[in-house]
Design an enzyme around this catalytic site. Structure first.
Site, PDB file in Angstrom:
ATOM      1  N   ASP A   1      -4.754 -12.956   3.210  1.00 12.50           N
ATOM      2  CA  ASP A   1      -6.006 -12.500   3.807  1.00 12.50           C
ATOM      3  C   ASP A   1      -7.221 -12.728   2.919  1.00 12.50           C
ATOM      4  OD1 ASP A   1      -4.785 -10.662   2.166  1.00 12.50           O
ATOM      5  OD2 ASP A   1      -4.852  -9.011   3.593  1.00 12.50           O
TER       6      ASP A   1
ATOM      7  N   HIS B   1       0.810  -1.228   0.000  1.00 10.17           N
ATOM      8  CA  HIS B   1       0.000   0.000   0.000  1.00 10.17           C
ATOM      9  C   HIS B   1       0.847   1.283   0.000  1.00 10.17           C
ATOM     10  CE1 HIS B   1      -3.705  -2.141   0.381  1.00 10.17           C
ATOM     11  NE2 HIS B   1      -3.425  -2.636   1.573  1.00 10.17           N
TER      12      HIS B   1
ATOM     13  N   HIS C   1      -6.422  -7.264  -0.604  1.00  7.61           N
ATOM     14  CA  HIS C   1      -6.524  -5.825  -0.865  1.00  7.61           C
ATOM     15  C   HIS C   1      -5.748  -5.467  -2.118  1.00  7.61           C
ATOM     16  CE1 HIS C   1      -6.856  -6.354   3.566  1.00  7.61           C
ATOM     17  NE2 HIS C   1      -7.850  -5.488   3.428  1.00  7.61           N
TER      18      HIS C   1
ATOM     19  N   ASP D   1      -2.790 -10.753  -2.496  1.00  4.44           N
ATOM     20  CA  ASP D   1      -3.385 -10.213  -1.271  1.00  4.44           C
ATOM     21  C   ASP D   1      -4.833  -9.806  -1.557  1.00  4.44           C
ATOM     22  OD1 ASP D   1      -2.190  -8.782   1.505  1.00  4.44           O
ATOM     23  OD2 ASP D   1      -3.992  -7.837   0.704  1.00  4.44           O
TER      24      ASP D   1
END
Length: 338
Positions: free
Chosen positions: A246, A122, A161, A159
Site C-alpha cells: 500500500d 497491527h 502503515h 507496508d
C-alpha cells in the site's frame, strides 16, 4: 516462488465495502496465473499453542467465541465473520509455513511467499485492530525460534502503515529485530525514530517514518544504508518481509510513491541481503488495497525471483527522507555508521 495459500482465507467476510476483502487474494491469483514458475502449497492451520506464545490466551478465546457467535464489528475498522477464526488460523499457519520452508533451504525460485488473510501486523498481544487478528509474522518467528530452528529472526515491514502490533510484541525480545518503513502520521500514528526497543532488546527495533511523497529511492537507501547494516550486525538466521503493497504510488489509501518496479528493486535488494548475511528469506502478505497495484506488485516480486532484472532506480533521495535517515543513524544501531 512458492506461494502458501488456502481457500479458507477467502471465507473471512468483511462485507461489501471493506478494503480488506477476499478480492485481494483473487486478484493476486489471477495475476500470477499469467506467470511462469508459480507453485501453490496449502499450509496447515497454526497450532493454537503457537498463537498463545504471542497473544494472550484470554484475547484468543474471546475472539474464538466472537466468531462462533457470528462475528460482527470488533472495532470501527476490524470486522469478523463466523469463518474468520479458521481464516486467521490458516493465515498464521501459512506464515509459519513460509518461515519453516525458508529455513529448510528453499531459496531462489523456491523462495516462499505466504498469501494469507486476514493480515497481521497491527494485532497486539491482547487485541485485534487495523483489519488484523493474529500477528502472523511474529507468530511465525516465535514458532521457529521456540522449536530450535532459528536463534534470531529479523522482520522488515515495508507496508505503508507502521506495524504497531509487531513492535509491541517484539519490543523487549532480544531474538527478534523489527524494522519498519512507513508513512509518518498515517494510521496508527505510531513508530517514531526514538522507539528502539526496551531493556536487553534496546537497539532491536528500528522505525523509519518517511514523509508523504517519498519514492522508492528513499526506501532503497534505507534498506541499503540503515536496515541492511543493522540486520547484518544482528546476525539473523531468517529474514521475514512483512510485505504490504500500500505504499504503491497508485494505492488508494496512502500518499507514498513506490512504483511497481520499485517493489521489484526492494525484493532484489532483500534477496541480495539474505545471501550476503547467510540468512533464509520469506515473505508474508500484509496490506495493499488497490487490486491492480497489489496484484502487479506481488507479480513483480515473483518475477524478480524468477530471473527478472528490474530497471535501476534513477531517482534522488529527497532532503526530507535523508533527514529521517540521519535521525535513525543517530540512534546508534549496531553496524550503522553516522
Amino acid at each position: 516462488m512458492r506461494f502458501g495459500y488456502c481457500e479458507a482465507c477467502l471465507e473471512h467476510d468483511t462485507g461489501p465495502r471493506h478494503p480488506e476483502s477476499p478480492d485481494r487474494l483473487r486478484a493476486i491469483r489471477q495475476a500470477l496465473a499469467e506467470k511462469h514458475g508459480v507453485e501453490y502449497v496449502v499450509a496447515d492451520p497454526i497450532d493454537i499453542d503457537r498463537v498463545f506464545a504471542v497473544h494472550q490466551r484470554e484475547y484468543v478465546e474471546e475472539l474464538e467465541q466472537f466468531c462462533q457467535d457470528g462475528g460482527g464489528d470488533w472495532d470501527a475498522d476490524t470486522v469478523a465473520s463466523e469463518d474468520t477464526w479458521e481464516a486467521a488460523l490458516r493465515s498464521a499457519g501459512i506464515a509459519e509455513w513460509a518461515a519453516t520452508t525458508a529455513l529448510a533451504g528453499a531459496a531462489g525460485r523456491e523462495t516462499p511467499f505466504a498469501l494469507g488473510r486476514p493480515p497481521g501486523h497491527h494485532a497486539v498481544e491482547d487485541d485485534a485492530m487495523g483489519f488484523c487478528f493474529f500477528n502472523n509474522a511474529p507468530v511465525a518467528a516465535r514458532s521457529v525460534i521456540d522449536r530450535g530452528m532459528a536463534d534470531r529472526v529479523a522482520i522488515f515491514d515495508w507496508d505503508v502503515h507502521h506495524g504497531n502490533g509487531i513492535q509491541d510484541i517484539c519490543y523487549d525480545k532480544e531474538d527478534i529485530f523489527y524494522a519498519s518503513i512507513h508513512e509518518d502520521g498515517l494510521y496508527p500514528a505510531t513508530g517514531t525514530v526514538d522507539e528502539t526497543g526496551a531493556g536487553e532488546a534496546e537497539g532491536t527495533t528500528m522505525n523509519i517514518p518517511f514523509p508523504p511523497g517519498t519514492t522508492q529511492s528513499g526506501y532503497l537507501a534505507a534498506l541499503r544504508d540503515v536496515i541492511g547494516p543493522a540486520f547484518e550486525a544482528f546476525e539473523p538466521d531468517l529474514l521475514l518481509v512483512s510485505a504490504g503493497f500500500d505504499a504503491h504510488e497508485h494505492d488508494p489509501i496512502s500518499r507514498m510513491r513506490v512504483s511497481t518496479e520499485g517493489y521489484g528493486l526492494l525484493a532484489q535488494q532483500m534477496r541480495e541481503l539474505s545471501e550476503d548475511i547467510g540468512a533464509a528469506l520469506g515473505f508474508v502478505l500484509e496490506g495493499g488495497y488497490g487490486l491492480d497495484t497489489l496484484s502487479s506488485s506481488v507479480s513483480m516480486v515473483h518475477e524478480v525471483f524468477d530471473g527478472y532484472e528490474p530497471a535501476p532506480d534513477d531517482g534522488n533521495v529527497s532532503d526530507t527522507a535523508t533527514d529521517v535517515l540521519d535521525r535513525v543513524r543517530a540512534q546508534g544501531f549496531d553496524g550503522v555508521s553516522e
